[in-house]
Design an enzyme around this catalytic site. Structure first.
Site, PDB file in Angstrom:
ATOM      1  N   ASP A   1      -0.238   5.036   0.903  1.00 52.49           N
ATOM      2  CA  ASP A   1      -0.463   6.085   1.891  1.00 52.49           C
ATOM      3  C   ASP A   1      -0.288   5.576   3.308  1.00 52.49           C
ATOM      4  O   ASP A   1      -0.984   4.647   3.746  1.00 52.49           O
ATOM      5  CB  ASP A   1      -1.865   6.668   1.721  1.00 52.49           C
ATOM      6  CG  ASP A   1      -2.045   7.332   0.364  1.00 52.49           C
ATOM      7  OD1 ASP A   1      -1.028   7.672  -0.265  1.00 52.49           O
ATOM      8  OD2 ASP A   1      -3.202   7.510  -0.063  1.00 52.49           O
TER       9      ASP A   1
ATOM     10  N   ASP B   1       0.862  -1.174   0.000  1.00 52.47           N
ATOM     11  CA  ASP B   1       0.000   0.000   0.000  1.00 52.47           C
ATOM     12  C   ASP B   1       0.905   1.233   0.000  1.00 52.47           C
ATOM     13  O   ASP B   1       2.089   1.140   0.352  1.00 52.47           O
ATOM     14  CB  ASP B   1      -0.886  -0.039   1.255  1.00 52.47           C
ATOM     15  CG  ASP B   1      -1.696   1.223   1.447  1.00 52.47           C
ATOM     16  OD1 ASP B   1      -2.382   1.630   0.493  1.00 52.47           O
ATOM     17  OD2 ASP B   1      -1.627   1.803   2.543  1.00 52.47           O
TER      18      ASP B   1
ATOM     19  N   ASP C   1      -8.837  25.844  -1.054  1.00 46.67           N
ATOM     20  CA  ASP C   1      -9.145  24.541  -1.642  1.00 46.67           C
ATOM     21  C   ASP C   1      -8.406  23.442  -0.883  1.00 46.67           C
ATOM     22  O   ASP C   1      -8.953  22.374  -0.595  1.00 46.67           O
ATOM     23  CB  ASP C   1      -8.718  24.496  -3.109  1.00 46.67           C
ATOM     24  CG  ASP C   1      -9.637  25.292  -4.007  1.00 46.67           C
ATOM     25  OD1 ASP C   1     -10.816  25.471  -3.637  1.00 46.67           O
ATOM     26  OD2 ASP C   1      -9.175  25.731  -5.069  1.00 46.67           O
TER      27      ASP C   1
END
Length: 288
Positions: free
Chosen positions: A41, A39, A67
Site C-alpha cells: 500500500d 510493501d 459502507d
C-alpha cells in the site's frame, strides 16, 4: 517489559506463520542469496489494496456506498490516531476474528483476481514496478510483504510476475475460513520476523537483500536488510531515511502523501477494510 515481550512473541509467531504459508516461484539464473521485499500500500500501489478490493465489491452490488464511506473514514481515523496504538490493533484483530467465518477461499481468490484486473492494475506505481523488475532481471527473488490478507497479496504478486507474497494468514478448515487468524497481523515487527523466517528457509543473506516501504511502521523491516529504500515516504520515514543515508524514491507527481489516495492503509487499517469487505461477501454467498 512483560507486555513488550508478549507483543514480540506474537510478532514472531505471525512472521513464522506468514513465511510457512509463502509459496516460492523459480527464477532463471538465480542469485540465490539476495532478494527484495516490497510493501504494497502506497509503495507498490497507490492507496490501499483492500480498499480497492472493497470498491470492486461495491461495483458488483456486494458493498454499499455508505459502507465504503464508513470504511474510508475509519481508515483515516486509524492514520490520524496512530495505527501503532496497541489497543487499536487489538480491537481490529478481535473484530477480524468474527467476519471471515464461512467464506470460501476460492471465492475470495477469484474475486481478487477479477478486481485486481479491473481496479488495481492501473494503480501500480510504474517506478516501483521498475525497481522490482530490476531485481528480477538480476536473478533475485522478489516478495511482497504486507498486512493485506495473503490470498489477495498473492494475487497481486502473481499479476506482477513476482516470486510470492507474505501476508496476514487467516485460519481455514476444508478451504473455508474459520473466522480466526493464524498468529497475529503481519504488521510492523511481524513483517521483519516473517522476512527473517523466510531468509532462514530460503538461505538468504539479509545483508545482500533490499526492502522498500513508504511507512515508518516498516522500520523494523527496513533496518533488517542491507539496502533499505524509502518509497513515497511519510514524513517520519523520510526524516529517518535522510538521517541514515538511505535511498529515497518518490514517484508521486504534484500531490504529496496526504493527497495520493483515499485511504492510506497500514496494519490495523488494512484489516478494518477486510472486515467490511468480507461481511459483504458473507451476506452474498449465504443468501445465494
Amino acid at each position: 517489559m512483560r507486555r513488550l515481550l508478549r507483543r514480540r512473541t506474537e510478532a514472531e509467531k505471525a512472521g513464522e506463520v506468514a513465511a510457512a504459508a509463502a509459496v516460492s516461484a523459480p527464477v532463471a539464473d538465480p542469485d540465490p542469496t539476495a532478494a527484495a521485499f516490497f510493501d504494497v500500500d502506497n509503495t507498490m500501489m497507490r492507496g490501499a489494496s483492500i480498499y480497492h478490493f472493497a470498491r470492486g465489491l461495491a461495483s458488483r452490488g456486494l458493498f454499499t456506498t455508505s459502507d465504503l464511506v464508513r470504511f474510508a473514514i475509519g481508515q483515516a481515523l486509524f492514520r490520524v490516531r496512530g495505527n501503532e496504538n496497541p489497543e487499536h490493533i487489538a480491537r481490529a484483530k478481535e473484530t477480524a476474528l468474527a467476519f471471515v467465518a464461512g467464506l470460501k477461499v476460492e471465492d475470495v481468490v477469484r474475486l481478487g483476481e477479477d478486481i485486481y484486473d479491473e481496479v488495481m492494475a492501473d494503480r501500480i506505481w510504474a517506478g516501483t514496478r521498475a525497481l522490482a523488475q530490476a531485481h528480477i532481471d538480476a536473478g533475485q527473488r522478489v516478495w511482497l510483504v504486507t498486512a493485506t490478507p495473503v490470498e489477495l497479496s498473492r494475487v497481486i504478486a502473481q499479476r506482477l510476475g513476482l516470486t510470492g507474497a507474505l501476508g496476514t494468514v487467516a485460519e481455514t478448515e476444508d478451504d473455508v475460513y474459520t473466522g480466526r487468524l493464524v498468529g497475529d497481523l503481519l504488521h510492523g515487527p511481524a513483517k521483519a520476523e516473517a522476512v527473517k523466517a523466510l531468509a532462514r528457509r530460503e538461505g538468504l543473506d539479509l545483508t545482500r537483500c533490499t526492502a522498500y516501504s513508504d511507512s515508518a511502521n516498516d522500520l523494523p523491516l527496513l533496518r533488517l536488510v542491507g539496502h533499505p529504500y524509502a518509497i513515497n515516504p511519510d514524513s517520519e520515514l523520510l526524516e529517518h531515511a535522510r538521517a541514515n543515508g538511505w535511498a529515497v524514491r518518490d514517484f508521486r507527481t504534484g500531490r504529496r502523501a496526504t493527497m495520493i489516495g483515499l485511504p492510506i492503509a497500514a496494519g490495523a487499517g488494512a484489516v478494518a477494510g477486510g472486515i467490511a469487505a468480507a461481511i459483504a461477501l458473507r451476506k452474498h454467498y449465504r443468501s445465494a
